[in-house]
Design an enzyme around this catalytic site. Structure first.
Site, PDB file in Angstrom:
ATOM      1  CE  LYS A 289      -1.858   3.094   1.812  1.00 39.21           C
ATOM      2  NZ  LYS A 289      -1.564   4.467   1.354  1.00 39.21           N
TER       3      LYS A 289
ATOM      4  CD  GLU B 288      12.316   0.262   8.405  1.00 41.77           C
ATOM      5  OE1 GLU B 288      12.216   0.928   7.371  1.00 41.77           O
ATOM      6  OE2 GLU B 288      13.131  -0.661   8.544  1.00 41.77           O
TER       7      GLU B 288
ATOM      8  CB  CYS C  78      13.294   8.548   8.076  1.00 44.55           C
ATOM      9  SG  CYS C  78      14.386   7.382   7.270  1.00 44.55           S
TER      10      CYS C  78
ATOM     11  CD  GLU D 134      10.150  13.007  11.099  1.00 46.32           C
ATOM     12  OE1 GLU D 134       8.986  12.620  11.292  1.00 46.32           O
ATOM     13  OE2 GLU D 134      11.035  12.298  10.599  1.00 46.32           O
TER      14      GLU D 134
END
Ligand code: NAD
Length: 490
Positions: free
Chosen positions: A174, A249, A283, A382
């Site tokens: 997906k 993750e 990331c 973040e």
């Protein structure tokens, strides 16, 4: 033409006829309509993957045969590299040079690497102990749901598909709805590589619909997810009822720590690359720069000069260093942090807005925030854009305290010529990965993943198989060991 799902080796339209549009981040013009997956589409994909797992040849064939199929996929990625790159650049806004030289070759490499690894899946044996010997075997787990983000979509998709298939599972991918197009190139390649039907399936759609249906589906045993920490938590909750195995993750706010004795030239290059490459949508971005006070002003001068000169522009131009952010919503989110920085009393030393020469699209100036301290929101959250927050420290103890004073723990970068200190600091940082005197150079054999709220579990090398295989322990009686006799009393 609508971009379709891929189920049972065929491209199929959405059962309920829904679509969504994907935009070109450089213009915000729609590129095309994409099938929007419903629970019914997910059901169809799971049924195909389930049948391929329960009855098909894939989990049963020799490892060498699976390896050969994965190698064919790697070769086809190389063959179609230019076409994949063009789609990826248009759909994600990541600059051509970084897609063509980095992400696409790495995607092929993921298949070559896990093709080799497929033939090296082994068990352990526990030689005779008393009257027993024991051994373990590793088996594929079943149907894997793979949910991926939009930042480097094709590479991250292959990072999950290759080990899932290498272990003999079947899967449903997906992809992210903001950059879904290159996933169809992967489906075409897998069709061309002639994998058995149902081994690889692709369902497009919105996370809260298609993604959530996949997570909740009782026919899916594994969910490997890469994305935001908050989404990861939601997925864990939604998957709890069907007790799945998860690999997570998640996000990061990784420190780059530069000590006064570092090779400052290389540290400068790495600090810049580490946060401004991939448009800052990375990331493992070194998005908090911790600078030792004694070298801070000199380092900052040079840093500011370089950040001002980063070339922002059309991602299809090979000279572009920073392209547009993925989506207008994401642009607003990045911009909102600039306002937060100012409200918190930090200084926006470079950038902070749209580049004046680029009035269209989601372009954002490479931004440097100074005068920050570690408890500010811009240092803790973040941002996932081309924004570097600089904080100064007095000594090693203070640097470590700051590095660890955060909920994330994905990556860290340590720059020092004192290797004793390098190792000491690397060991003390609460992080899944630490690089010493290096930018983020990945060795595919090593475990990848985060500590704290940056993730659960590790993928990469043989660690991927701790997630993608089931271990069965087989206990073998070698003699006449005692078996208690219940119900045999006289
Ligand atoms: P996101 O969490 O918004 O979306 C990721 C994927 O999850 C998408 O495919 C989305 O459709 C799907 N999704 C959303 N809600 C869902 C739900 N309720 N159920 C199931 N699926 C759902 O993340 P993003 O904005 O696409 O990506 C950026 C984030 O990814 C950043 O936080 C970044 O740090 C992280 N990331 C982490 C790594 C890593 O390896 N640790 C790598 C790349 C990106």
């Amino acid at each position: 033409m609508t971009v379709l799902h891929f189920i049972n080796n065929r491209f199929v339209p959405p059962l309920e006829g829904e679509t969504f549009e994907t935009l070109n981040p450089a213009t915000n013009q729609p590129i095309t309509a994409v099938a929007s997956g419903s629970a019914a589409d997910v059901d169809a994909a799971v049924a195909a993957a389930r049948k391929a797992f329960d009855e098909g040849p894939w989990p049963r064939m020799k490892a060498e045969e699976r390896a050969a199929a994965l190698r064919r996929i790697g070769e086809l990625i190389e063959k179609h590299a230019d076409e994949i790159a063009d789609i990826e650049i248009m759909d994600s806004g990541v600059p051509a040079s970084q897609i063509k030289k980095g992400a696409i070759p790495r995607a092929a490499q993921n298949f070559y690497f896990f093709a080799d690894m497929a033939t090296k899946i082994t068990g352990e044996s526990f030689p005779k102990n008393g009257q027993f010997m024991n051994y373990t075997i590793r088996k594929p787990v079943g149907v894997a749901g793979l949910i991926t983000p939009w930042n480097v979509p094709f590479m991250l998709e292959t990072w999950k598909v290759a080990p899932a298939l290498a272990a003999g599972n079947t899967c449903i991918l997906k992809p992210a709805e903001w950059a879904p197009l290159s996933a169809n190139k992967l489906a075409e390649i897998i069709q061309e590589a002639d994998l058995p039907p149902g081994v690889f399936n692709l369902v497009h759609g919105i996370g809260e619909q298609a993604g959530a249906a996949l997570v909740a589906h009782p026919g899916v045993q594994l969910i490997s997810f890469t994305g935001e920490t908050s989404t990861g938590k939601e997925i864990l909750r939604n998957g709890a009822n069907t007790l799945k195995r998860f690999s997570m993750e998640l996000g990061g706010k990784s420190p780059t720590i530069v000590f006064e004795d570092a090779d400052l030239e290389r540290a400068l290059d790495a600090a810049i690359w580490q946060v401004y490459s991939l448009n800052g949508e990375r990331c493992t971005a070194g998005s908090r720069l911790l600078l030792q006070q004694s070298i801070a002003s000199q380092f900052l001068e040079r840093l500011a000069e370089r950040v001002e000169r980063i070339v922002v522009g059309d991602p299809t131009d090979m000279r572009t260093e920073v392209g547009p952010l993925i989506h207008p919503e994401h642009w607003q989110r990045v911009k909102s942090y600039i306002d937060v920085a100012r409200q918190e009393g930090a200084t926006v030393r470079v950038g902070g807005d749209r580049p004046p020469h680029l009035p269209e699209g989601n372009y954002f100036q490479p931004t440097l925030i100074t005068g920050a301290h570690n408890r500010m929101r811009v240092a803790q959250e973040e941002i996932f854009g081309p924004v570097l927050v600089v904080i100064t420290f007095k000594d090693e103890t203070e640097a470590l305290k700051m590095a660890n004073d955060i909920r994330y723990g994905l990556a860290a970068y340590v720059w020092t010529r004192d290797l004793t200190r390098g190792h000491r600091v690397a060991e003390a940082i609460e992080s899944g990965m630490v690089w010493i005197n290096s930018q983020n150079v990945r060795d595919l054999r090593t475990p990848f993943g985060g500590a704290k709220e940056s993730g659960i579990g590790r993928e990469g090398g043989h660690y991927s198989f701790d997630f993608y295989t089931e271990i069965t322990t087989i206990h073998v009686a070698l003699g006449q060991h005692r078996i208690p006799k219940l119900g045999a009393q006289v």
